[in-house]
Scaffold this motif. Structure first.
Motif, mmCIF file in Angstrom:
data_model
loop_
_atom_site.group_PDB
_atom_site.id
_atom_site.type_symbol
_atom_site.label_atom_id
_atom_site.label_comp_id
_atom_site.label_asym_id
_atom_site.label_seq_id
_atom_site.Cartn_x
_atom_site.Cartn_y
_atom_site.Cartn_z
ATOM 1 N N LEU A 192 0.845 -1.192 0.000
ATOM 2 C CA LEU A 192 0.000 0.000 0.000
ATOM 3 C C LEU A 192 0.880 1.241 0.000
ATOM 4 O O LEU A 192 1.789 1.370 0.821
ATOM 5 N N VAL A 193 0.596 2.129 -0.948
ATOM 6 C CA VAL A 193 1.365 3.365 -1.095
ATOM 7 C C VAL A 193 0.454 4.531 -0.730
ATOM 8 O O VAL A 193 -0.580 4.740 -1.375
ATOM 9 N N PRO A 224 12.418 7.064 -3.998
ATOM 10 C CA PRO A 224 12.518 7.157 -5.453
ATOM 11 C C PRO A 224 12.002 5.849 -6.081
ATOM 12 O O PRO A 224 12.094 4.780 -5.456
ATOM 13 N N PRO A 225 11.456 5.906 -7.283
ATOM 14 C CA PRO A 225 10.829 4.716 -7.888
ATOM 15 C C PRO A 225 11.697 3.462 -7.877
ATOM 16 O O PRO A 225 11.213 2.375 -7.549
ATOM 17 N N GLU A 226 12.966 3.575 -8.208
ATOM 18 C CA GLU A 226 13.833 2.385 -8.247
ATOM 19 C C GLU A 226 13.965 1.756 -6.861
ATOM 20 O O GLU A 226 13.958 0.532 -6.732
ATOM 21 N N THR A 236 12.737 -1.998 -5.444
ATOM 22 C CA THR A 236 13.628 -2.872 -4.658
ATOM 23 C C THR A 236 12.963 -3.237 -3.334
ATOM 24 O O THR A 236 12.985 -4.411 -2.924
ATOM 25 N N PHE A 237 12.377 -2.263 -2.656
ATOM 26 C CA PHE A 237 11.679 -2.513 -1.391
ATOM 27 C C PHE A 237 10.588 -3.573 -1.577
ATOM 28 O O PHE A 237 10.496 -4.535 -0.801
#
Length: 148
Positions: A89-90, A134-136, A140-141
Motif C-alpha cells: 500500500l502506497v 525514489p521509484p527504483e 527494490t523494497f
C-alpha cells in the motif's frame, strides 16, 4: 513476473466521452460493477508460480463503495474467494499529489480512502506500507518483501 493494468482509467475516459465528469460519483454501482467484473477476470488470469501484481484489487471496489455510502455486501462477502497473498500500500504524498483526468479525488479524499483501504487490507491479511522513496528504491523494497 506479471503486472496487470489498472482497468478504471479506461472506464473513467468512457464516462467523460459520455458527458460525465466523474463517472464513479455519477453512477457508483454501475462504475463499480465494471471494475468488479474486470478485476475478477484479472484475478482468474493470474499466472501460477509467478509474481502477479495488480495496481488495484477487488478490495478497492468495495472500499470505494462503502466510502460513498453505497456498500455492496454481497461483494464484501465474495472477497473471501479472491485472496491476495501480499498487499503493498502506497500512501498519497502531498508534495507530489495532483488531480488529473483520471485521479479525481482531492488530496483529503485520497487520504480518507487510503485509511479505509489500509484498514480493509489489514483485516484480510498481510499488508505492507511502502515508504515514499525514489521509484527504483520502491521497486527494490517491494521485491525484497516478495522474496522474504
Amino acid at each position: 513476473m506479471h503486472c496487470f493494468e489498472e482497468v478504471s482509467r479506461n472506464y473513467i475516459d468512457l464516462g467523460k466521452q459520455n458527458g460525465m465528469e466523474n463517472y464513479f460519483k455519477a453512477a457508483p454501482k454501475t462504475f463499480s460493477t465494471f471494475l468488479w467484473e474486470e478485476r475478477i477476470k484479472q484475478h482468474e488470469q493470474a499466472k501460477p508460480g509467478c509474481l502477479n501484481f495488480y495496481d488495484r484489487s477487488l478490495v478497492d471496489v468495495v472500499v470505494y463503495l462503502r466510502h460513498v455510502g453505497s456498500p455492496a455486501l454481497e461483494w464484501e462477502e465474495a472477497l473471501a474467494h479472491y485472496p491476495y497473498d501480499l498487499v503493498f500500500l502506497v500512501a498519497p504524498v502531498a508534495e507530489i499529489y495532483r488531480k488529473d483526468e483520471q485521479r479525481l479525488e482531492t488530496f483529503e479524499e485520497a487520504i480518507s480512502l487510503h485509511k479505509s483501504l489500509e484498514r480493509s487490507y489489514q483485516s484480510l491479511g498481510k499488508c505492507i506500507s511502502v515508504p515514499f522513496l525514489p521509484p527504483e528504491e520502491r521497486v527494490t523494497f517491494i521485491l525484497n518483501h516478495c522474496f522474504e
